[in-house]
Design an enzyme around this catalytic site. Sequence first.
Site, PDB file in Angstrom:
ATOM      1  N   LEU B 238       0.823  -1.182   0.000  1.00  0.00           N
ATOM      2  CA  LEU B 238       0.000   0.000   0.000  1.00  0.00           C
ATOM      3  C   LEU B 238       0.869   1.247   0.000  1.00  0.00           C
ATOM      4  O   LEU B 238       1.864   1.322   0.722  1.00  0.00           O
ATOM      5  CB  LEU B 238      -0.806  -0.058   1.296  1.00  0.00           C
ATOM      6  N   HIS B 239       0.488   2.236  -0.802  1.00  0.00           N
ATOM      7  CA  HIS B 239       1.115   3.548  -0.686  1.00  0.00           C
ATOM      8  C   HIS B 239       0.708   4.119   0.667  1.00  0.00           C
ATOM      9  O   HIS B 239      -0.452   3.993   1.067  1.00  0.00           O
ATOM     10  CB  HIS B 239       0.613   4.443  -1.822  1.00  0.00           C
ATOM     11  N   PRO B 240       1.669   4.767   1.372  1.00  0.00           N
ATOM     12  CA  PRO B 240       1.332   5.276   2.717  1.00  0.00           C
ATOM     13  C   PRO B 240       0.073   6.145   2.733  1.00  0.00           C
ATOM     14  O   PRO B 240      -0.668   6.146   3.707  1.00  0.00           O
ATOM     15  CB  PRO B 240       2.569   6.087   3.091  1.00  0.00           C
TER      16      PRO B 240
END
Lengths: 335, 365
Positions: B238-240
């Site tokens: 996941l992208h932060p």
Amino acid sequence: MKFWEVRATREHDLPVLAGWLAPGADAGLPSTAPEADDHEIWLIAEHRELDGEHRESAVPGACLRLRRAIGLDRLRHWYHVGCVVHAAKELDLFHRQHTLLLGNDYTGATEFADLACDRAALSLAEQAMAIRTLVRAALLLIARDRERYPPELIVELPGLRDSAGQSPFWEGLGRHFYAGDPLQAAQRFGPAWRTHVAALLPRQPVYTSFLPAATQAAVAQVQPAARVMMEALSMEGLRYGHHVTIDEAGPVFEARIDNLQAVLGAHRRIVAFDADAMPTTAANWLIAMGDMPRVVVARAHALGRTLHLAPAARDSLGLADGDAVWTVPMADAPA
Amino acid sequence: MNAVLDDARYVLRASRMSDLPALECLASASAIGITSLPADRDALFDKLQRSDKAFASDDDASGEEHYLFVLEDRARGGELIGTAGIAASAGFQDRFYSYRNEYVVQVSPELGARNRIHTLHLCHDLTGVTLLTGFHIDPMYADTIAPQLLSRGRLMFIAQFPERFSDRIAAENPGLADDIGNCPFWDAVGRRFFDMDYPAAGELTSGRDKAYIAELMPQSPIYVPLLPEEAQWSLGQLHPVGELPFSILLDEGFDGDTYINLFDGGPTADGRVLMLKTVVRARDAVIACGAPHTGGSLHLVANAEREQFRATSLHLKTDAQTCTIDAPTADALQCEAGTRVRVAPMDGEYGASPIVGATSEGDRA
């Protein structure tokens, strides 16, 4: 010029042949068990040489195994090299993608396996001649026993290896599915190792664009030392049929046996020793004689179903007038 | 700060055309890599128009509806602080593509080898499922109840209008990509087929059907071991910027391990509407007007309207049949005494909301 003869390999040839074969290749004589002996003939090409004391001796130069109906006892696998085009006019996109699909496509085919020659002792021209003679002799033997051989013929050629003996193809693909050392496995299991490792390889098409550049570049590339084999096979009419070996992606050459000139031009003929019938332009012919696999090269002239030979050759050939032989000219007649 | 003071502070509602300037403001502050809320006035205008049509559409919905919700902070005079959407049917006019994680085990007893190989299968599994889209919230509110309301409130809407939605639900989540557009998954997969970098591909797909692009991707499974290590690590990562909405979905019972996004390798979460926590816990209650409760636990409260849909969070007694609210709150919820609403308990403790009157510019950075 060396004149080559082709015969079945015998026990005493084994030490010599072992040095020519790829690591892990089967180095034993074909089984002589009654149910197995007709599956495979190991042929050797040799030429006669005078030694220091002017005694004639035979020196082997090349060998191949003639197998019929491969892959039935032990599964055989190859990658089919396919092509998929991904195109979109709007994006000005036209991508030709290559795919590798693991399969048993040549199961049941006839095979020339373990084609090898004595690279150390023979010049390139001599290697070419030895292989040429051997391949054509094998085709003549097939023609003689035509109904015993399935119509599809294949020959696997060795793929690219780097100076350390590593295959860039294996490094980019197989290694991810089998972590062991392929050479060790080949030496341990012999040719069966490829059957064992195939169980671990991808079953679905692999887009080669996912592979490293060196791996992609190695697909269907023949080892430089094996080019002479490739050329000999090309001359006989075999072609790369978009299949490669699973461990090093060496090209698999293929042909329909009944389309090959060497088979189409092979006939049963009756021998006649007759100096008068021999024109000065008599060509070299391959002559298969006897029940055992034995093919010799001699200058001859065919008239109808008669093969005229020079009487001087009678003793060295071990033939008599009226003997039936299978013959094919060494070179195809110009089209 | 006492969280009870936040009761009914935030209200989730259907978007309307007049939200355009506020949405533009939100979009311009949004993180790179999220293309679902374009900082483009025309595109936002279209989104709002589509949403208006969706909320107004008859009950025999076509599936093409795209509902847009906005979250207001009543303590700031109804300022828009977040938005989120629902696409009724993923890939409605075409197919919806994902990669599905699969594993094959291959064995060679002779070589003593046994491999578990991770493969990615291009699939249409999620075609037609309801898709949660475009979750955005002002970062200042990240730790408050606001994002919870924004995300889970949509589920209340879906549960109330099941005939408009699929019984299956999914949400795409952003994968790993850096600020200058490097995306390890795209570089290892898509790029080999398109010769363009990730931002360029993103632009391409925002303007047209993603399915069109997907058809140009390899149709046979991708053997993950053949991908560069960095790309392997990025699968399903996941992208932060997506952590908050994703964690809410996982808490609702979404599965985040089965599907991944075709372009950036981010996880696509999926679940069954009827199995989601908020939907399972939801029950009926009736609005009463008066002094609000001071005790109890946090609940999501949603009215049963479509175009006038409203949801907020309140403290309620666990099995309360009535939901007592003051008049301004009733107004904000488009309710009056006796209106039937749905309530669902919410778990957890949430941080204090921003103090009213604080400037937000500094926090947005």
